[in-house]
Design an enzyme around this catalytic site. Structure first.
Site, mmCIF file in Angstrom:
data_model
loop_
_atom_site.group_PDB
_atom_site.id
_atom_site.type_symbol
_atom_site.label_atom_id
_atom_site.label_comp_id
_atom_site.label_asym_id
_atom_site.label_seq_id
_atom_site.Cartn_x
_atom_site.Cartn_y
_atom_site.Cartn_z
ATOM 1 N N SER A 1 45.708 73.900 16.336
ATOM 2 C CA SER A 1 44.605 74.792 16.692
ATOM 3 C C SER A 1 43.245 74.223 16.282
ATOM 4 C CB SER A 1 44.802 76.157 16.025
ATOM 5 O OG SER A 1 43.691 76.990 16.268
ATOM 6 N N SER B 1 40.653 76.281 16.015
ATOM 7 C CA SER B 1 39.886 77.429 15.514
ATOM 8 C C SER B 1 39.258 77.159 14.155
ATOM 9 C CB SER B 1 40.779 78.670 15.429
ATOM 10 O OG SER B 1 41.168 79.090 16.703
ATOM 11 N N THR C 1 47.511 84.252 16.982
ATOM 12 C CA THR C 1 47.924 83.411 18.098
ATOM 13 C C THR C 1 49.442 83.406 18.226
ATOM 14 O OG1 THR C 1 47.571 81.259 19.161
ATOM 15 C CG2 THR C 1 47.973 81.240 16.772
ATOM 16 N N LYS D 1 51.045 87.751 18.994
ATOM 17 C CA LYS D 1 50.015 88.616 19.577
ATOM 18 C C LYS D 1 50.538 90.007 19.935
ATOM 19 C CE LYS D 1 47.019 84.950 21.295
ATOM 20 N NZ LYS D 1 46.212 84.446 22.420
ATOM 21 N N GLY E 1 54.042 82.627 32.627
ATOM 22 C CA GLY E 1 54.319 83.074 31.274
ATOM 23 C C GLY E 1 54.117 84.569 31.104
ATOM 24 N N LEU F 1 45.376 77.518 29.560
ATOM 25 C CA LEU F 1 44.835 78.080 28.324
ATOM 26 C C LEU F 1 44.912 77.096 27.169
ATOM 27 C CD1 LEU F 1 45.986 81.815 28.297
ATOM 28 C CD2 LEU F 1 44.233 80.673 29.672
ATOM 29 N N GLY G 1 41.405 75.359 28.280
ATOM 30 C CA GLY G 1 41.103 76.585 27.558
ATOM 31 C C GLY G 1 40.055 76.483 26.467
#
Length: 238
Positions: free
Chosen positions: A14, A16, A59, A63, A122, A198, A221
């Site tokens: 990730s 983030s 994530t 979720k 998905g 994504l 994404g």
């Protein structure tokens, strides 16, 4: 020290944490940190919540599964049925979804008049946010999964032709497993298609590469990640 973080499983890929690290530096946000809470299952979640952190992102694969551990949901998260942002207010955990905003704002500039129907690959929490965003844009959707009503084997030339937006909401192709991609008939994709993945690590997934080779416009994404992160920051600090 104010601590924010990402809750997920196997999330070393990730971006983030790096995004918020750069944001704190860029915007001179002091005494703040963003950490990864990489957990094997949600039996550990109350230990994380009890640390009095300021807010969380969520994530894959939690979720949807994290919802029973929260005290309430905002309107959009309840409609979507998935959470990617948690705000802590007076020790109450409130679930939000900013994925749909990030996806919608990322997709809108690329839309053309012939983009009327979309395939969503998905069925996880991210796909629910994508469908919600497409509903707001009045784009019809068809959800494809391995064991759903429409499977990958059901995808015909006609279905691909009529659905000129294709969004990969699966983790297939995420680093380090960059040799994976959803099993769709790529040979039916044309220059009229818009392919959105994504995934943002790697920048060019095998899914996007295959679509690009057929002439499709592509997007990963990363912008969606940035937009949803900024929306999360607004929620945490509202």
């Amino acid at each position: 020290m104010k601590t924010y973080g990402l809750i997920g499983k196997n999330i070393s890929y990730s971006f983030s944490r790096q995004y918020f690290k750069e944001k704190f530096k860029r915007d001179t946000i002091l005494n703040s940190q963003y950490v990864n809470f990489d957990i094997d299952n949600l039996s550990y979640i109350n230990n994380i919540f009890n640390q009095n952190n300021k807010g969380y992102n969520v994530t894959i694969p939690y979720k949807k599964e994290i919802i029973p551990y929260l005290d309430s949901l905002d309107f959009h998260a309840e409609k979507i049925g998935a959470v990617n942002t948690i705000q802590i207010v007076n020790e109450k955990k409130i679930g939000f979804n900013t994925d749909w905003i990030g996806f919608k704002k990322s997709l809108e500039p690329l839309l053309k008049t012939h983009h009327k129907q979309a395939l969503i690959l998905g069925t996880g929490g991210a796909s629910k946010a994508v469908k919600y965003a497409l509903d707001q844009l009045q784009i019809k959707t068809l959800i494809v999964s391995r064991n759903g009503k429409i499977t990958y084997k059901d995808l015909s030339k006609e279905i691909i032709k009529n659905h000129t937006i294709i969004i990969n909401c699966t983790p297939l192709g995420t680093a380090p497993n960059v040799d994976q991609a959803p099993e769709i008939p790529y040979e039916y994709i044309t220059h009229l298609h818009l392919a959105h993945d994504l995934i943002y690590n790697p920048e060019l997934t095998l899914f996007l590469q295959k679509c690009k080779e057929q002439g499709a416009e592509i997007k990963n994404g990363l912008e969606m990640l940035h937009i949803q992160a900024e929306e999360a920051w607004k929620i945490w600090n509202s």
